[in-house]
Design a protein around this motif. Structure first.
Motif, short mmCIF file in Angstrom:
data_model
loop_
_atom_site.label_atom_id
_atom_site.label_comp_id
_atom_site.label_asym_id
_atom_site.label_seq_id
_atom_site.Cartn_x
_atom_site.Cartn_y
_atom_site.Cartn_z
N CYS A 1 0.84 -1.20 0.00
CA CYS A 1 0.00 0.00 0.00
C CYS A 1 0.88 1.25 0.00
O CYS A 1 2.02 1.22 0.41
CB CYS A 1 -0.93 0.00 1.21
N ASP A 2 0.31 2.35 -0.45
CA ASP A 2 1.05 3.60 -0.55
C ASP A 2 1.02 4.34 0.78
O ASP A 2 0.00 4.94 1.15
CB ASP A 2 0.46 4.46 -1.67
N ASP A 3 2.13 4.30 1.50
CA ASP A 3 2.19 4.92 2.82
C ASP A 3 2.09 6.44 2.77
O ASP A 3 1.54 7.05 3.69
CB ASP A 3 3.47 4.49 3.55
N ALA A 4 2.59 7.06 1.71
CA ALA A 4 2.49 8.53 1.61
C ALA A 4 1.03 8.95 1.50
O ALA A 4 0.62 9.93 2.13
CB ALA A 4 3.30 9.03 0.42
N LEU A 5 0.25 8.23 0.73
CA LEU A 5 -1.18 8.55 0.62
C LEU A 5 -1.88 8.30 1.95
O LEU A 5 -2.69 9.12 2.40
CB LEU A 5 -1.84 7.71 -0.49
N ARG A 6 -1.58 7.20 2.59
CA ARG A 6 -2.18 6.89 3.90
C ARG A 6 -1.87 8.00 4.90
O ARG A 6 -2.74 8.48 5.61
CB ARG A 6 -1.65 5.55 4.43
N ASP A 7 -0.60 8.41 4.94
CA ASP A 7 -0.18 9.48 5.86
C ASP A 7 -0.90 10.79 5.54
O ASP A 7 -1.32 11.51 6.45
CB ASP A 7 1.32 9.70 5.80
N ALA A 8 -1.05 11.09 4.25
CA ALA A 8 -1.72 12.33 3.84
C ALA A 8 -3.19 12.33 4.29
O ALA A 8 -3.70 13.34 4.77
CB ALA A 8 -1.63 12.50 2.33
N ILE A 9 -3.85 11.19 4.14
CA ILE A 9 -5.25 11.09 4.57
C ILE A 9 -5.36 11.30 6.07
O ILE A 9 -6.20 12.07 6.55
CB ILE A 9 -5.86 9.74 4.15
N GLN A 10 -4.49 10.63 6.83
CA GLN A 10 -4.53 10.76 8.29
C GLN A 10 -4.16 12.17 8.74
O GLN A 10 -4.72 12.68 9.72
CB GLN A 10 -3.64 9.71 8.95
N GLU A 11 -3.26 12.82 8.03
CA GLU A 11 -2.89 14.18 8.40
C GLU A 11 -4.06 15.13 8.16
O GLU A 11 -4.35 15.99 9.00
CB GLU A 11 -1.66 14.63 7.61
N ILE A 12 -4.74 15.00 7.04
CA ILE A 12 -5.88 15.87 6.75
C ILE A 12 -7.03 15.62 7.70
O ILE A 12 -7.63 16.55 8.21
CB ILE A 12 -6.34 15.69 5.28
N THR A 13 -7.36 14.35 7.94
CA THR A 13 -8.51 14.04 8.79
C THR A 13 -8.22 14.30 10.26
O THR A 13 -9.14 14.55 11.04
CB THR A 13 -8.95 12.57 8.64
N GLY A 14 -6.94 14.21 10.64
CA GLY A 14 -6.58 14.34 12.04
C GLY A 14 -6.97 13.12 12.85
O GLY A 14 -7.00 13.15 14.07
N GLU A 15 -7.27 12.04 12.16
CA GLU A 15 -7.74 10.81 12.79
C GLU A 15 -6.87 9.63 12.35
O GLU A 15 -6.40 9.60 11.22
CB GLU A 15 -9.18 10.49 12.36
N GLN A 16 -6.70 8.66 13.24
CA GLN A 16 -6.08 7.40 12.88
C GLN A 16 -7.13 6.55 12.16
O GLN A 16 -8.32 6.69 12.43
CB GLN A 16 -5.58 6.66 14.12
N PHE A 17 -6.71 5.69 11.26
CA PHE A 17 -7.65 4.77 10.62
C PHE A 17 -8.21 3.81 11.66
O PHE A 17 -7.53 3.43 12.61
CB PHE A 17 -6.96 3.93 9.54
N VAL A 18 -9.46 3.40 11.45
CA VAL A 18 -10.02 2.33 12.26
C VAL A 18 -10.02 1.07 11.42
O VAL A 18 -10.02 1.13 10.19
CB VAL A 18 -11.45 2.66 12.78
N GLY A 19 -10.01 -0.07 12.08
CA GLY A 19 -9.98 -1.35 11.38
C GLY A 19 -11.36 -1.97 11.30
O GLY A 19 -12.38 -1.34 11.61
N ASP A 20 -11.39 -3.24 10.93
CA ASP A 20 -12.67 -3.93 10.78
C ASP A 20 -13.27 -4.32 12.11
O ASP A 20 -14.39 -4.82 12.17
CB ASP A 20 -12.54 -5.14 9.86
N ASP A 21 -12.56 -4.03 13.21
CA ASP A 21 -13.06 -4.38 14.53
C ASP A 21 -13.75 -3.20 15.23
O ASP A 21 -14.05 -3.25 16.41
CB ASP A 21 -11.93 -4.90 15.40
N THR A 22 -14.04 -2.14 14.48
CA THR A 22 -14.66 -0.96 15.08
C THR A 22 -16.13 -1.22 15.43
O THR A 22 -16.79 -2.03 14.76
CB THR A 22 -14.55 0.28 14.16
N ASP A 23 -16.59 -0.54 16.45
CA ASP A 23 -18.00 -0.63 16.84
C ASP A 23 -18.76 0.61 16.38
O ASP A 23 -19.96 0.73 16.63
CB ASP A 23 -18.14 -0.77 18.36
#
Length: 147
Positions: A38-60
């Motif tokens: 996966c593209d880590d630069a894109l992932r980092d950019a998304i998290q920087e803009i949202t100000g949120e960490q990604f959630v996984g499939d175990d989220t409620d």
């Protein structure tokens, strides 16, 4: 927005792809299918803009968007799309990330076009987001107006 956020995908003078994908501060994003390709630069950019960490499939919780990394060998695409709908809020967006033509795991656009409506989603746009990945925006169709 900081200079880093403006160009978080590493190329000054080019628009931040995470912004072009419509991510905004406070957007809760569920990431599925992550692997070391996966593209880590894109992932980092998304998290920087949202100000949120990604959630996984175990989220409620419900999520505003899903970032689904999907490759040809990842199983049935229709099943994967059905799975993303579990936590997606009404009006949410699925960004289906697939390897570009000629890359390992390439998924033909016709496969996406066939799988999306079967899973109850509509394809709205496709973008080249990184050197190796394309993004297809999928949404739930608006319900017909009642007369």
């Amino acid at each position: 927005m900081s200079a880093t956020a403006d160009h978080a995908d590493g190329k000054p003078g080019e628009p931040n792809m995470a912004t072009r994908l419509g991510f905004e501060p406070g957007t809760v994003v569920q990431e599925l299918g992550y692997d070391d390709d996966c593209d880590d630069a894109l992932r980092d950019a998304i998290q920087e803009i949202t100000g949120e960490q990604f959630v996984g499939d175990d989220t409620d919780d419900v999520v505003d968007a899903v970032l689904l990394w999907y490759r040809e060998d990842d199983g049935d695409l229709v099943d994967a799309l059905f799975d993303v709908l579990t936590d997606l809020k009404a009006g949410g967006v699925v960004w289906l990330m697939t390897p570009k033509v000629g890359r390992d795991g390439y998924v033909d656009a016709s496969d996406v076009a066939e799988a999306a409506p079967t899973a109850g989603l509509s394809t709205t746009s496709s973008l080249t987001v990184t050197e190796d990945w394309s993004a297809t925006k999928l949404v739930m169709p608006k319900s017909p107006r009642k007369k």
